[in-house]
Design a protein around this motif. Structure first.
Motif, PDB file in Angstrom:
ATOM      1  N   ASN A   1       5.911 -33.452 -60.033  1.00  0.00           N
ATOM      2  CA  ASN A   1       5.981 -33.072 -58.628  1.00  0.00           C
ATOM      3  C   ASN A   1       5.838 -31.560 -58.474  1.00  0.00           C
ATOM      4  O   ASN A   1       6.640 -30.789 -59.009  1.00  0.00           O
ATOM      5  N   THR A   2       4.833 -31.140 -57.722  1.00  0.00           N
ATOM      6  CA  THR A   2       4.528 -29.713 -57.582  1.00  0.00           C
ATOM      7  C   THR A   2       5.637 -28.962 -56.860  1.00  0.00           C
ATOM      8  O   THR A   2       5.914 -27.798 -57.168  1.00  0.00           O
ATOM      9  N   PHE A   3       6.296 -29.612 -55.911  1.00  0.00           N
ATOM     10  CA  PHE A   3       7.367 -28.942 -55.185  1.00  0.00           C
ATOM     11  C   PHE A   3       8.576 -28.706 -56.091  1.00  0.00           C
ATOM     12  O   PHE A   3       9.208 -27.649 -56.046  1.00  0.00           O
TER      13      PHE A   3
ATOM     14  N   TYR B   1      10.705 -20.558 -59.101  1.00  0.00           N
ATOM     15  CA  TYR B   1      11.331 -19.522 -58.283  1.00  0.00           C
ATOM     16  C   TYR B   1      12.814 -19.380 -58.609  1.00  0.00           C
ATOM     17  O   TYR B   1      13.337 -18.259 -58.714  1.00  0.00           O
ATOM     18  N   LYS B   2      13.492 -20.502 -58.795  1.00  0.00           N
ATOM     19  CA  LYS B   2      14.932 -20.473 -59.087  1.00  0.00           C
ATOM     20  C   LYS B   2      15.221 -19.683 -60.357  1.00  0.00           C
ATOM     21  O   LYS B   2      16.225 -18.963 -60.440  1.00  0.00           O
TER      22      LYS B   2
ATOM     23  N   LEU C   1      -3.850 -20.279 -55.108  1.00  0.00           N
ATOM     24  CA  LEU C   1      -3.175 -19.305 -54.251  1.00  0.00           C
ATOM     25  C   LEU C   1      -1.861 -19.855 -53.710  1.00  0.00           C
ATOM     26  O   LEU C   1      -0.855 -19.146 -53.646  1.00  0.00           O
ATOM     27  N   THR C   2      -1.883 -21.127 -53.308  1.00  0.00           N
ATOM     28  CA  THR C   2      -0.674 -21.779 -52.795  1.00  0.00           C
ATOM     29  C   THR C   2      -0.658 -23.221 -53.299  1.00  0.00           C
ATOM     30  O   THR C   2      -1.639 -23.709 -53.865  1.00  0.00           O
ATOM     31  N   ILE C   3       0.453 -23.914 -53.035  1.00  0.00           N
ATOM     32  CA  ILE C   3       0.550 -25.334 -53.400  1.00  0.00           C
ATOM     33  C   ILE C   3       0.304 -26.232 -52.191  1.00  0.00           C
ATOM     34  O   ILE C   3       0.619 -27.420 -52.224  1.00  0.00           O
ATOM     35  N   LYS C   4      -0.301 -25.698 -51.148  1.00  0.00           N
ATOM     36  CA  LYS C   4      -0.467 -26.450 -49.896  1.00  0.00           C
ATOM     37  C   LYS C   4      -1.443 -27.615 -50.005  1.00  0.00           C
ATOM     38  O   LYS C   4      -1.481 -28.464 -49.122  1.00  0.00           O
TER      39      LYS C   4
ATOM     40  N   PRO D   1      10.790 -25.508 -51.941  1.00  0.00           N
ATOM     41  CA  PRO D   1      10.777 -24.252 -52.691  1.00  0.00           C
ATOM     42  C   PRO D   1      10.888 -23.057 -51.745  1.00  0.00           C
ATOM     43  O   PRO D   1      10.591 -23.176 -50.545  1.00  0.00           O
ATOM     44  N   PRO D   2      11.297 -21.911 -52.256  1.00  0.00           N
ATOM     45  CA  PRO D   2      11.426 -20.718 -51.401  1.00  0.00           C
ATOM     46  C   PRO D   2      10.112 -20.292 -50.765  1.00  0.00           C
ATOM     47  O   PRO D   2      10.105 -19.640 -49.722  1.00  0.00           O
ATOM     48  N   SER D   3       9.004 -20.632 -51.419  1.00  0.00           N
ATOM     49  CA  SER D   3       7.688 -20.247 -50.917  1.00  0.00           C
ATOM     50  C   SER D   3       6.653 -21.253 -51.404  1.00  0.00           C
ATOM     51  O   SER D   3       6.824 -21.874 -52.454  1.00  0.00           O
ATOM     52  N   PHE D   4       5.577 -21.417 -50.637  1.00  0.00           N
ATOM     53  CA  PHE D   4       4.438 -22.217 -51.087  1.00  0.00           C
ATOM     54  C   PHE D   4       3.454 -21.374 -51.897  1.00  0.00           C
ATOM     55  O   PHE D   4       2.492 -21.909 -52.446  1.00  0.00           O
ATOM     56  N   ASN D   5       3.678 -20.070 -51.950  1.00  0.00           N
ATOM     57  CA  ASN D   5       2.792 -19.201 -52.729  1.00  0.00           C
ATOM     58  C   ASN D   5       2.913 -19.532 -54.209  1.00  0.00           C
ATOM     59  O   ASN D   5       4.008 -19.741 -54.731  1.00  0.00           O
TER      60      ASN D   5
END
Length: 235
Positions: free
Chosen positions: A91-93, A100-101, A130-133, A143-147
């Motif tokens: 899972n990418t998220f 990040y953690k 660039l992102t996980i979008k 996550p704190p960011s999708f970047n």
């Protein structure tokens, strides 16, 4: 100089884990004796230890040892001193959240840009963009960011599927989802089909495998590119 393989999947139909790409990895990892594995994506909720064991069983076939990052007291130092790094699917998220953690985004960016070989499959490929979008995964954690790591100047959609003209399913296709992405975002997206990968060497980005990839650029008609095509022009 970046030295990266961004693979759509770890397993293609009818073969074992990483089996289809092991010949390529033999050359790619020729100077590494031990692979640092990051098991954070946890497919099906598998434990870090069990996931690492599965990966080790694949890499032993090309005489490589594997050690999970969770086995180290200092994961940042583990990344900095790694001979090679592999981030597997799941899972990418979940993966992004854990990176990040543990404050590993910057460490990975610096280490990989300095030349440490990086292999990513599935979720481990999503984070190279660039992102996980444009992941296919459910956002089961936030996550704190999708970047993401931004190793390449575009987004990636692993496991890209073409519409099934024989199906009665009337839901959204993968292409529809990516078009929705481009209603709010402008970066290109590469649809990587199963068994395909991107070989990144410095500024060179080349499609590898036997299948074409589908390219989605903002305000343009999607198109196909053949294996061995240079893709570093996409921005």
């Amino acid at each position: 100089m970046k030295n990266i393989i961004i693979a759509s999947t770890s397993t293609v139909h009818g073969s074992g884990y990483l089996e289809y790409i092991l010949p390529e990895l033999t050359l790619f990892l020729k100077n590494a004796r031990t692979i640092l594995f990051i098991p954070y994506a946890r497919p099906s909720g598998i434990s870090h230890d069990d996931y690492t064991k599965k990966v080790a069983e694949a890499f032993v076939k090309i005489n490589k040892a594997v050690k999970g990052i969770h086995e180290f007291e200092n994961p940042i130092e583990a990344i900095k001193t790694a001979e090679a790094i592999f981030v597997g699917g799941g899972n990418t998220f979940v993966l992004t959240s854990q990176l990040y953690k543990n404050n590993l985004i910057e460490a990975l960016q610096t280490t990989i840009k300095n030349g440490t070989p990086y292999l990513g499959t599935s979720a481990g490929s999503n984070i190279c963009g660039l992102t996980i979008k444009t992941t296919n995964d459910m956002p089961i954690v936030y996550p704190p960011s999708f970047n993401a790591l931004a190793f390449v100047p575009f987004n990636i959609n692993p496991h890209y599927l073409d519409p099934d003209t024989d199906s009665t399913h009337m839901g959204e296709t993968r292409e529809t989802r990516i078009k929705e992405f481009h209603n709010f975002n402008t970066p290109p997206v590469i649809g990587l089909r199963e068994g395909s990968w991107l070989n990144v060497n410095g500024t060179s980005i080349v499609l590898k495998g036997t299948l074409t990839a589908r390219i989605f650029e903002y305000n343009k008609t999607p198109y196909e590119v053949e294996p061995e095509t240079q893709l570093n022009h996409l921005k």
